[in-house]
Design a protein around this motif. Structure first.
Motif, PDB file in Angstrom:
ATOM      1  N   ARG A  45      -8.609   4.506 -13.855  1.00 28.54           N
ATOM      2  CA  ARG A  45      -8.140   4.134 -12.817  1.00 28.54           C
ATOM      3  C   ARG A  45      -6.595   4.170 -12.889  1.00 28.54           C
ATOM      4  O   ARG A  45      -5.686   4.158 -14.090  1.00 28.54           O
ATOM      5  CB  ARG A  45      -7.850   2.714 -12.951  1.00 28.54           C
ATOM      6  N   PRO A  46      -5.823   5.723 -12.171  1.00 27.83           N
ATOM      7  CA  PRO A  46      -3.804   5.623 -12.209  1.00 27.83           C
ATOM      8  C   PRO A  46      -3.351   3.798 -12.532  1.00 27.83           C
ATOM      9  O   PRO A  46      -4.164   3.451 -11.161  1.00 27.83           O
ATOM     10  CB  PRO A  46      -3.645   6.844 -10.997  1.00 27.83           C
ATOM     11  N   GLN A  47      -2.639   4.228 -13.303  1.00 27.31           N
ATOM     12  CA  GLN A  47      -1.263   2.560 -13.177  1.00 27.31           C
ATOM     13  C   GLN A  47      -0.473   3.430 -12.076  1.00 27.31           C
ATOM     14  O   GLN A  47      -0.035   4.584 -12.438  1.00 27.31           O
ATOM     15  CB  GLN A  47      -1.682   2.881 -14.247  1.00 27.31           C
ATOM     16  N   LEU A  48       0.021   2.210 -11.355  1.00 25.78           N
ATOM     17  CA  LEU A  48       1.720   2.278 -10.863  1.00 25.78           C
ATOM     18  C   LEU A  48       2.253   3.039 -12.274  1.00 25.78           C
ATOM     19  O   LEU A  48       1.999   1.938 -13.113  1.00 25.78           O
ATOM     20  CB  LEU A  48       2.084   1.616 -10.181  1.00 25.78           C
ATOM     21  N   THR A  87       0.840  12.221  -9.590  1.00 25.38           N
ATOM     22  CA  THR A  87       0.592  12.944  -9.012  1.00 25.38           C
ATOM     23  C   THR A  87      -0.715  12.912  -8.782  1.00 25.38           C
ATOM     24  O   THR A  87      -1.061  13.101 -10.451  1.00 25.38           O
ATOM     25  CB  THR A  87       1.648  13.453  -9.678  1.00 25.38           C
ATOM     26  N   ASN A  88      -1.225  13.416  -8.685  1.00 28.19           N
ATOM     27  CA  ASN A  88      -2.380  14.134  -7.963  1.00 28.19           C
ATOM     28  C   ASN A  88      -3.527  12.878  -8.647  1.00 28.19           C
ATOM     29  O   ASN A  88      -4.564  13.062  -9.136  1.00 28.19           O
ATOM     30  CB  ASN A  88      -3.074  14.840  -9.205  1.00 28.19           C
ATOM     31  N   GLY A  89      -3.119  11.972  -8.947  1.00 25.56           N
ATOM     32  CA  GLY A  89      -4.274  11.105  -9.073  1.00 25.56           C
ATOM     33  C   GLY A  89      -4.989  10.226  -7.366  1.00 25.56           C
ATOM     34  O   GLY A  89      -4.096  10.274  -6.238  1.00 25.56           O
ATOM     35  N   PHE A  90      -5.518   9.312  -7.603  1.00 24.39           N
ATOM     36  CA  PHE A  90      -6.497   8.723  -6.324  1.00 24.39           C
ATOM     37  C   PHE A  90      -6.885   7.220  -7.583  1.00 24.39           C
ATOM     38  O   PHE A  90      -7.409   7.253  -8.572  1.00 24.39           O
ATOM     39  CB  PHE A  90      -7.564   9.058  -5.966  1.00 24.39           C
ATOM     40  N   PHE A 122       0.850  -0.913   0.297  1.00 21.37           N
ATOM     41  CA  PHE A 122      -0.137  -0.016   0.036  1.00 21.37           C
ATOM     42  C   PHE A 122       1.187   0.990  -0.051  1.00 21.37           C
ATOM     43  O   PHE A 122       1.669   1.206   0.332  1.00 21.37           O
ATOM     44  CB  PHE A 122      -1.218   0.221   0.944  1.00 21.37           C
ATOM     45  N   SER A 123       0.359   1.930  -0.499  1.00 22.85           N
ATOM     46  CA  SER A 123       1.026   3.634  -0.564  1.00 22.85           C
ATOM     47  C   SER A 123       0.546   4.273   1.138  1.00 22.85           C
ATOM     48  O   SER A 123      -0.008   4.685   1.549  1.00 22.85           O
ATOM     49  CB  SER A 123       0.330   4.262  -2.104  1.00 22.85           C
ATOM     50  N   PHE A 124       1.641   4.929   1.122  1.00 21.80           N
ATOM     51  CA  PHE A 124       1.789   6.039   2.356  1.00 21.80           C
ATOM     52  C   PHE A 124       1.665   7.371   2.335  1.00 21.80           C
ATOM     53  O   PHE A 124       0.328   7.631   3.490  1.00 21.80           O
ATOM     54  CB  PHE A 124       3.516   6.815   2.795  1.00 21.80           C
ATOM     55  N   GLN A 125       0.794   6.982   1.306  1.00 24.31           N
ATOM     56  CA  GLN A 125      -0.317   8.570   0.836  1.00 24.31           C
ATOM     57  C   GLN A 125      -1.258   8.292   1.259  1.00 24.31           C
ATOM     58  O   GLN A 125      -1.860   9.381   1.542  1.00 24.31           O
ATOM     59  CB  GLN A 125       0.191   8.731  -0.676  1.00 24.31           C
ATOM     60  N   ASN A 179       4.106   9.791  -2.393  1.00 16.83           N
ATOM     61  CA  ASN A 179       4.293   9.070  -3.394  1.00 16.83           C
ATOM     62  C   ASN A 179       4.727   7.673  -4.130  1.00 16.83           C
ATOM     63  O   ASN A 179       4.674   7.495  -5.222  1.00 16.83           O
ATOM     64  CB  ASN A 179       3.195  10.050  -4.709  1.00 16.83           C
ATOM     65  N   GLN A 180       6.075   8.128  -4.221  1.00 19.64           N
ATOM     66  CA  GLN A 180       6.974   7.098  -3.945  1.00 19.64           C
ATOM     67  C   GLN A 180       7.451   6.386  -2.528  1.00 19.64           C
ATOM     68  O   GLN A 180       8.693   5.162  -2.407  1.00 19.64           O
ATOM     69  CB  GLN A 180       8.092   8.164  -4.576  1.00 19.64           C
TER      70      GLN A 180
END
Length: 266
Positions: free
Chosen positions: A229-232, A220-223, A46-49, A255-256
């Motif tokens: 769906r934003p791709q990694l 950046t700016n994706g959710f 999972f992402s820290f974001q 986001n990193q």
């Protein structure tokens, strides 16, 4: 280091990087992620974001459950019935082990898989490694295999070509090249607030940029609920790397930074 010890060390790096109790990270979460069939070693990245070890919220997901090379990897809301969220933790050891197996380059090994006097005469200085501080620069590395309902697919999270800026992260054949290898980058997070709570960058094994390595990144700016769906992706590491003036900062941009829990979370 024995294989069992290496597995425990790698798990500890993702869930215990700065002294956070691994047991708490694995048992305190009320959320759900991997399916029961995937078992206790199922990896929930999972992402820290967007989440924490207690509540990952969104974890790595194979878009539309497509079990094929090139299928995009996204983040999707946790659920214990969705096989697209099932990943197993394929751990082969350290970057030096991957180098010995011929899967990563000598340049990558010099920076992240160096054992002084063994595979290289001398190594870059590093505070935290699996070897001798100040002498070795040998970091843990993993492959994350897509395993819907616990069945290994032979496809791992990776990139299709040598990492470049904004390259999409997709399913790629496991164990074939450095493109599916991810280095647990504790080098750029030492003593930061995020590092202390178990969040680190993940460097793609095909990386060729050692001043600003290519790391797993959420756009950046994706959710995660956005459509499409934003791709990694992989991007050059940004933010503040480890230095004396950044002892209590967050280090790399949110986001990193990535964390992980294991097994089916209830």
């Amino acid at each position: 280091m024995s294989f069992k010890s290496k597995v425990l060390a790698a798990a500890a790096t993702l869930t215990l990087v700065g002294g956070v109790a691994m047991a708490g990270a694995l048992t305190a979460a009320p959320a759900s992620a991997a399916t029961p069939s995937c078992g206790p070693l199922c990896l929930n990245l999972f992402s820290f974001q967007f989440g924490t070890h207690r509540s990952p919220n969104f974890t790595a997901d194979v878009f539309r459950q497509g079990e094929r090379t090139g299928q995009p990897i996204i983040l999707f809301r946790t659920a214990n019935y969705d096989p697209a969220l099932d990943w197993t933790f394929n751990f082969q050891g350290t970057v030096a082990d991957f180098f010995a197996a011929g899967l990563v380059s000598s340049s990558l090994a010099l920076h992240y898989g160096c054992i002084g006097g063994v595979n290289f005469p001398t190594c870059p200085f590093s505070v935290l490694t699996t070897g001798t501080p100040g002498k070795d620069s040998n970091f843990l590395a993993v492959e994350n295999e897509y395993s819907p309902f616990g069945v290994n697919s032979g496809l791992c999270m990776g990139v299709a070509a040598t990492a470049f800026q904004n390259e999409g992260v997709t399913l790629q054949p496991c164990g074939v090249s450095a493109r599916t290898v991810w280095v647990l980058d504790t080098l750029d997070q030492q003593f930061t607030h995020a590092w202390a709570h178990g969040y680190i960058p993940l460097i793609n094994g095909s990386n060729t940029n050692f001043s600003h390595p290519f790391v797993l990144t959420y756009p950046t700016n994706g959710f995660p609920t956005d459509k499409p769906r934003p791709q990694l992706i992989v991007r050059n590491l940004t933010g503040f790397s480890f230095h004396v003036g950044n002892l209590f900062g967050t280090g790399a941009n949110g986001n990193q930074l990535w964390g992980a829990t294991f097994g089916q979370l209830r």
